[in-house]
Design a protein around this motif. Structure first.
Motif, mmCIF file in Angstrom:
data_model
loop_
_atom_site.group_PDB
_atom_site.id
_atom_site.type_symbol
_atom_site.label_atom_id
_atom_site.label_comp_id
_atom_site.label_asym_id
_atom_site.label_seq_id
_atom_site.Cartn_x
_atom_site.Cartn_y
_atom_site.Cartn_z
ATOM 1 N N UNK A 210 0.813 -1.206 0.000
ATOM 2 C CA UNK A 210 0.000 0.000 0.000
ATOM 3 C C UNK A 210 0.853 1.264 0.000
ATOM 4 N N UNK A 211 2.140 1.117 0.354
ATOM 5 C CA UNK A 211 3.064 2.239 0.334
ATOM 6 C C UNK A 211 4.470 1.701 0.142
ATOM 7 N N UNK A 212 5.271 2.283 -0.747
ATOM 8 C CA UNK A 212 6.643 1.808 -0.950
ATOM 9 C C UNK A 212 7.445 1.883 0.343
ATOM 10 N N UNK A 213 8.346 0.929 0.522
ATOM 11 C CA UNK A 213 9.119 0.855 1.752
ATOM 12 C C UNK A 213 9.933 2.118 1.996
ATOM 13 N N UNK A 214 10.474 2.718 0.919
ATOM 14 C CA UNK A 214 11.269 3.928 1.110
ATOM 15 C C UNK A 214 10.408 5.098 1.573
ATOM 16 N N UNK A 215 9.151 5.143 1.121
ATOM 17 C CA UNK A 215 8.240 6.195 1.570
ATOM 18 C C UNK A 215 7.868 5.996 3.032
ATOM 19 N N UNK A 216 7.709 4.740 3.453
ATOM 20 C CA UNK A 216 7.446 4.450 4.857
ATOM 21 C C UNK A 216 8.612 4.932 5.717
ATOM 22 N N UNK A 217 9.829 4.614 5.277
ATOM 23 C CA UNK A 217 11.018 5.005 6.035
ATOM 24 C C UNK A 217 11.128 6.527 6.131
ATOM 25 N N UNK A 218 10.825 7.233 5.031
ATOM 26 C CA UNK A 218 10.888 8.691 5.040
ATOM 27 C C UNK A 218 9.863 9.278 6.010
ATOM 28 N N UNK A 219 8.662 8.691 6.022
ATOM 29 C CA UNK A 219 7.609 9.192 6.915
ATOM 30 C C UNK A 219 7.980 8.968 8.375
ATOM 31 N N UNK A 220 8.530 7.790 8.686
ATOM 32 C CA UNK A 220 8.944 7.488 10.059
ATOM 33 C C UNK A 220 10.053 8.447 10.494
ATOM 34 N N UNK A 221 11.015 8.698 9.612
ATOM 35 C CA UNK A 221 12.118 9.598 9.937
ATOM 36 C C UNK A 221 11.610 11.019 10.182
ATOM 37 N N UNK A 222 10.684 11.479 9.347
ATOM 38 C CA UNK A 222 10.145 12.828 9.506
ATOM 39 C C UNK A 222 9.349 12.946 10.804
ATOM 40 N N UNK A 223 8.586 11.905 11.133
ATOM 41 C CA UNK A 223 7.806 11.910 12.371
ATOM 42 C C UNK A 223 8.727 11.918 13.583
ATOM 43 N N UNK A 224 9.796 11.132 13.516
ATOM 44 C CA UNK A 224 10.750 11.065 14.623
ATOM 45 C C UNK A 224 11.437 12.404 14.836
ATOM 46 N N UNK A 225 11.794 13.064 13.737
ATOM 47 C CA UNK A 225 12.444 14.381 13.836
ATOM 48 C C UNK A 225 11.484 15.409 14.434
ATOM 49 N N UNK A 226 10.228 15.345 14.048
ATOM 50 C CA UNK A 226 9.238 16.271 14.599
ATOM 51 C C UNK A 226 9.083 16.057 16.100
ATOM 52 N N UNK A 227 9.028 14.805 16.529
ATOM 53 C CA UNK A 227 8.906 14.504 17.954
ATOM 54 C C UNK A 227 10.136 14.980 18.720
ATOM 55 N N UNK A 228 11.296 14.815 18.117
ATOM 56 C CA UNK A 228 12.540 15.245 18.748
ATOM 57 C C UNK A 228 12.545 16.752 18.962
ATOM 58 N N UNK A 229 12.141 17.514 17.954
ATOM 59 C CA UNK A 229 12.111 18.970 18.062
ATOM 60 C C UNK A 229 11.088 19.421 19.098
ATOM 61 N N UNK A 230 9.951 18.731 19.151
ATOM 62 C CA UNK A 230 8.920 19.080 20.142
ATOM 63 C C UNK A 230 9.441 18.840 21.555
ATOM 64 N N UNK A 231 10.198 17.742 21.732
ATOM 65 C CA UNK A 231 10.745 17.432 23.048
ATOM 66 C C UNK A 231 11.803 18.447 23.458
ATOM 67 N N UNK A 232 12.606 18.890 22.491
ATOM 68 C CA UNK A 232 13.640 19.887 22.784
ATOM 69 C C UNK A 232 13.035 21.202 23.248
ATOM 70 N N UNK A 233 11.874 21.549 22.727
ATOM 71 C CA UNK A 233 11.198 22.775 23.135
ATOM 72 C C UNK A 233 10.684 22.676 24.570
ATOM 73 N N UNK A 234 10.322 21.469 24.984
ATOM 74 C CA UNK A 234 9.790 21.275 26.321
ATOM 75 C C UNK A 234 10.869 21.227 27.390
ATOM 76 N N UNK A 235 12.060 20.713 27.006
ATOM 77 C CA UNK A 235 13.136 20.569 27.975
ATOM 78 C C UNK A 235 13.861 21.884 28.169
ATOM 79 N N UNK A 236 14.198 22.218 29.422
ATOM 80 C CA UNK A 236 14.941 23.467 29.658
ATOM 81 C C UNK A 236 16.345 23.365 29.080
ATOM 82 N N UNK A 237 16.801 24.457 28.494
ATOM 83 C CA UNK A 237 18.155 24.461 27.936
ATOM 84 C C UNK A 237 19.175 24.664 29.037
ATOM 85 N N UNK A 238 20.282 23.976 28.935
ATOM 86 C CA UNK A 238 21.329 24.110 29.949
ATOM 87 C C UNK A 238 22.101 25.391 29.734
#
Length: 239
Positions: A210-238
């Protein structure tokens, strides 16, 4: 699958049925339909896939736990589906996979997949809205039908909280990615999923072509990066 989505051990249906009484069985269904529509008149929709939003804010597939002492996998799954989706019944022919889960509970997660027409999928959505418990957080579904006459079995204690019916409603998975490479499927994957649901979704999209494997990998990577940036905004900077 991806470093962000750990691999689960896949076993055959036969192997799953041979597991001892210390294992619990969860059965869930992925209902989907080809969708020829276009978003904004230019982005192909490709397929419509149904998942559901739970009261705890987690996404998952319709289904639940099946007590193998009383039910076959399909009968148990259909009983759970009947509470929320109406008269839809799946069979062994719809079986897709079984995976062993990680964590404190020994669970084998079975996934079924049924392709419907877009009209049938819409009918399921309408049926779900009119189900008795739609939009309500209620206790466990009614207990299993009594065992065969003359057979008395003590109830098996299920993992805490896993049998509760906690569904807000069905949602459609957006199987497209917008030009910014985040909107659509990557955004959807950045949500929280219950247990094996995220892995099962990606697995099914791959094996059902239903979706090419490379497109799945790209979507997972983009989602992971978005979550990472959201977490960085929540954590206090040292300092």
């Amino acid at each position: 699958m991806s470093a962000a989505v750990p691999e689960l051990k896949q076993i055959s249906r036969v192997e799953a049925m041979r597991l001892g009484p210390g294992w619990s069985h969860s059965c869930h269904a992925m209902l989907y339909a080809a969708n020829p529509g276009q978003l904004f008149g230019r982005i192909p929709m490709r397929f419509s896939v149904l998942m559901q939003m739970r009261f705890d804010g987690l996404l998952g597939f319709p289904g639940g736990f099946v007590d193998r002492r009383f039910w076959s996998l399909e009968d148990g799954l259909n009983r759970v589906l009947g509470l929320g989706l109406g008269c839809l019944r799946l069979t062994e022919a719809d079986y897709l996979s079984s995976h062993l889960t990680e964590g404190p509970h020994r669970v084998v997660a079975h996934l079924y997949a049924r392709q419907l027409t877009l009209e049938q999928l819409h009918a399921v959505e309408i049926s779900a809205v009119h189900s008795r418990d739609h939009g309500l957080e209620v206790g466990p579904p009614p207990g299993p039908c009594p065992p065969p006459r003359g057979l008395a079995l003590a109830p098996r204690k299920a993992p805490m909280g896993l049998l509760s019916v906690q569904v807000l409603g069905l949602v459609r998975v957006p199987l497209y990615t917008q030009k910014d490479r985040v909107g659509g499927f990557p955004n959807f994957l950045s949500n929280a999923f219950i247990s094996t649901a995220k892995y099962q979704l990606l697995f099914a999209l791959k094996v059902l072509n239903m979706m090419p494997e490379e497109k799945l990998a790209e979507a997972v990577a983009a989602a992971t990066e978005k979550q990472k940036k959201a977490l960085e905004k929540l954590l206090p900077t040292s300092s």
